[in-house]
Design an enzyme around this catalytic site. Structure first.
Site, PDB file in Angstrom:
ATOM      1  N   GLY A 244       0.811  -1.213   0.000  1.00 46.93           N
ATOM      2  CA  GLY A 244       0.000   0.000   0.000  1.00 46.93           C
ATOM      3  C   GLY A 244       0.845   1.264   0.000  1.00 46.93           C
ATOM      4  CG  HIS A 245      -1.318   4.979   0.150  1.00 48.84           C
ATOM      5  ND1 HIS A 245      -2.062   6.127   0.059  1.00 48.84           N
ATOM      6  CD2 HIS A 245      -1.972   4.168   1.001  1.00 48.84           C
ATOM      7  CE1 HIS A 245      -3.124   5.998   0.822  1.00 48.84           C
ATOM      8  NE2 HIS A 245      -3.097   4.837   1.396  1.00 48.84           N
ATOM      9  CG  ASN A 246       1.724   7.048   2.474  1.00 44.98           C
ATOM     10  OD1 ASN A 246       2.174   7.609   1.489  1.00 44.98           O
ATOM     11  ND2 ASN A 246       0.549   7.327   2.960  1.00 44.98           N
TER      12      ASN A 246
END
Lengths: 332, 332, 332
Positions: A244-246
């Protein structure tokens, strides 16, 4: 793949410390102890299969120093420091035949933006697309139908296999290997609920992949909301994994198939420490400390999960035991 | 992505209700409170990170009205109604630079059937294929190597990213966003066992995707046996999700990564009610009522699953407690 | 998909043993009992929906021999041996319209190596790549943007849908169907830890897919370390499944969506016996005997998993019961 090695050629590759027996058979295949036939080479990679050596029909067997036993007629024992590593060297030879170094150059059917920079030593295969401002490093191999978006940078000696997509403004290190269908830089999954509708939170960060990273088929790595989703040097990711993002993954991690690592939903990052191992199908939603092995969904330390799996399988017994206790002492 | 904003430019975008402090620093990046450096803008999106504001090195901090504190030297506090939303507006500006509006037109390398209808305002990127009878709406962007099968309809303002496949006879609404590698309209998984062999049940239905749906990378949506698999308006689906045949998903649902929604094996549909939320890695095999949040595999209401996860982790303790009870009162 | 059948045309296809009632309505759609409208055909595929027959608005209903009841006005009951199979025959007719037989030939935009062998009866669609030494059998359909690597063999009558990747030296049997985005022959996930770094174990084996295998969208099948990862004849695999290296899957297995089957980490194979069924989202890490149904992660026999799912949901109750017992008899 045609395999063909004499005993002497095998010895030159695996460098045995001791050899017993000899053969005139040509080695034409690699097989496990149990399924090998005359003409095959095999190996004892794990001492628990020791008993299978005596019965194997293989012609050459790679063995560790502590193996006691004698080869059969027309059979050869080669004693090596590490049979798995020795076989790997043999396989490396085969690998070079399976994946011959492609000739540098850009296929006529590839679509390269005028302001992309493609090294003269790179190979851009058929039907690849390289957008404006992208940089394709030395000896890079874009195998076929690879997409490299605007401003992305592919480090030297990387190999992107058929159908890989690297969206805009992502960075790959050197010697990165992306298997078919990998997607780098898709949007993170971020929305704000406004009056019953999900309003998109722009995902304007990027993905940074370190040197020597390998990523398995159809795995997806989302770009971050801002800053970078990053995959540390030497980390290996299996097929159908979702990052996922980050998310920030450290160096030399192992992430097995179908793992999902949640993006951070608020500020900050989810961090996977260097040297961590995440077992197959795990769901990760919290930081993982360095050199930790986890499993499960949501993931916990692997030894705990192994115990929980066993105890869960014993739930029918536990319910019966509690029934029996209640019969003895009443339900309270 | 080059970022460059003055304090005044930031204020024009985020529209603060109050500003404290001032700076001559140019804003060149967006970062979280903890990792921000001078020259960055940051925000307090969740009050639990309040304590981090005092220590942040960011130059501009977006804050909610109830934050009490003063900026440091050369630092600016901008008070806004909703810091996350304010940052999102800033990011929207960056987003327009990251994804500039493509010029209408059909790339020379695209393969368009003579009887496909492509709007003159649409952009068909390199190596896309649009089969006969397909309709590509106004301002649609087929980015690169997108496949649109025979008779499929792509609604206005939709964006299909590299490698997306829409098989024959599917319908997408307006403003649909499909991330790389999405597959729409693969066959449902239906077989009848006949004399020990699995005989295929033809899947002659379709997929209907509503307006404003966004679907994550490498997600797969199967066509139905007959009628339609359908995804309601405004629903957002993350990466690597599987939606089986005959599933009907309501409006404005959130479906997180690696969720699987079983197709109906018999007659009828599996229905996910409008406004439902399905947490990551869930396996759904029964209807979900509207506005319900579920988690787990098989999925249950999220509050129950959260409790079950905790209790499962306590199984070792529970087994010990039952052992102790049996020691006291006998095994019955 | 335009559907249009008279009562007589339907009867010619489904071959009823008995017909009650008659209609002049033209059949224009297929629908479930509950959602059917006049002009639709429906069926009773599962006796538990028997009560819905009386209320259906469908024009023609396919029914089993033991259904007792009479059609309404302008409604037709057709009694058939197996209503699901009868409907399937009708759907097969529609299927031939949905997927018309493509004309043999190679699209101008395809890139075919001079030493690939493509049958003159095969169809190679736009933007496909066939590398050197590959063999494309009779009546094979490479739909669009399919990649067939060096030395791979695609058996007669197989259909590879858009974006499928078959890496080098893999073999597909006859009548194989690969849905969009399938990857065959990506590297197995094998590394040796050497001085804190993961050193790649070459994966020089292959993948062998048997006759009549169907594989769902974005599923990945890794090549083996040596020898073959193999998928037995008639086996059906759903979307987003991961099959690791060295896995041997028997004949006529059913593997539902998002299953993961671990590769063997040492010598030998993980074996899935013929006729096995693996339920959705299962994680398989041990051999599965023939004709066994399993579920769960890690997978166990399906009846056990069904019981464990129920008992896990009862953990809150169990903890309370143990609390109560301890209150009565002390904590020991």
């Amino acid at each position: 793949m045609k395999v063909s090695f004499t005993q002497a050629e095998v010895a030159a590759i695996v460098q045995p410390t001791r050899t017993e027996g000899s053969t005139t058979e040509v080695i034409r295949g690699i097989a496990s102890l149990g399924s090998a036939q005359p003409g095959d080479i095999t190996f004892l990679g794990n001492s628990k299969y020791k008993a299978a050596v005596a019965g194997t029909r293989a012609t050459i067997i790679l063995l560790p120093a502590d193996y006691a036993g004698q080869p059969g007629p027309n059979q050869v024992f080669m004693v090596v420091d590490n049979p798995s590593a020795a076989l790997a060297r043999l396989c490396s030879r085969l690998e070079r035949e399976l994946w011959p170094r492609p000739r540098p150059g850009i296929h006529d059917s590839a679509v390269i933006a005028p302001d992309a920079r493609v090294s003269t030593s790179a190979t851009v295969g058929p039907l690849c697309v390289v957008e404006g401002g992208a940089v394709i490093g030395d000896h890079v191999h874009l195998q076929s139908a690879v997409f490299v978006g605007r401003g992305s940078v592919i480090g030297d000696d990387s190999w992107l296999m058929p159908g890989v997509v690297v969206q805009a403004e992502c960075t790959l290190g050197r010697r990165v290997r992306l298997h078919p269908g990998v997607v780098i830089g898709s949007d993170g999954f971020g929305y704000e609920l406004v009056a019953g509708r999900h309003e998109k939170v722009p995902q304007v960060g990027t993905v940074a992949v370190g040197d020597d990273v390998e990523i398995g088929a159809n795995t997806t790595i989302d770009r971050s909301r801002f800053e970078s989703t990053s995959i540390g040097e030497g980390t290996k990711i299996d097929n159908l994994v979702q990052v996922g993002h980050n998310v920030v993954i450290g160096k030399h991690c192992m992430i097995c198939a179908q793992v999902g690592i949640s993006g951070s939903v608020t500020i900050g990052h989810l961090t996977v420490g260097s040297g961590a191992m995440i077992a197959a199908k795990s769901g990760v939603k919290d930081d993982i400390p360095p050199k930790t092995s986890v499993w499960g969904s949501p993931s916990v330390p692997i030894l705990l999960e192994q115990k929980l799996v066993i105890l869960r399988n014993r739930l029918p017994e536990l319910f019966k035991r509690v029934d029996a206790l209640e019969k003895r002492v009443g339900k309270g």
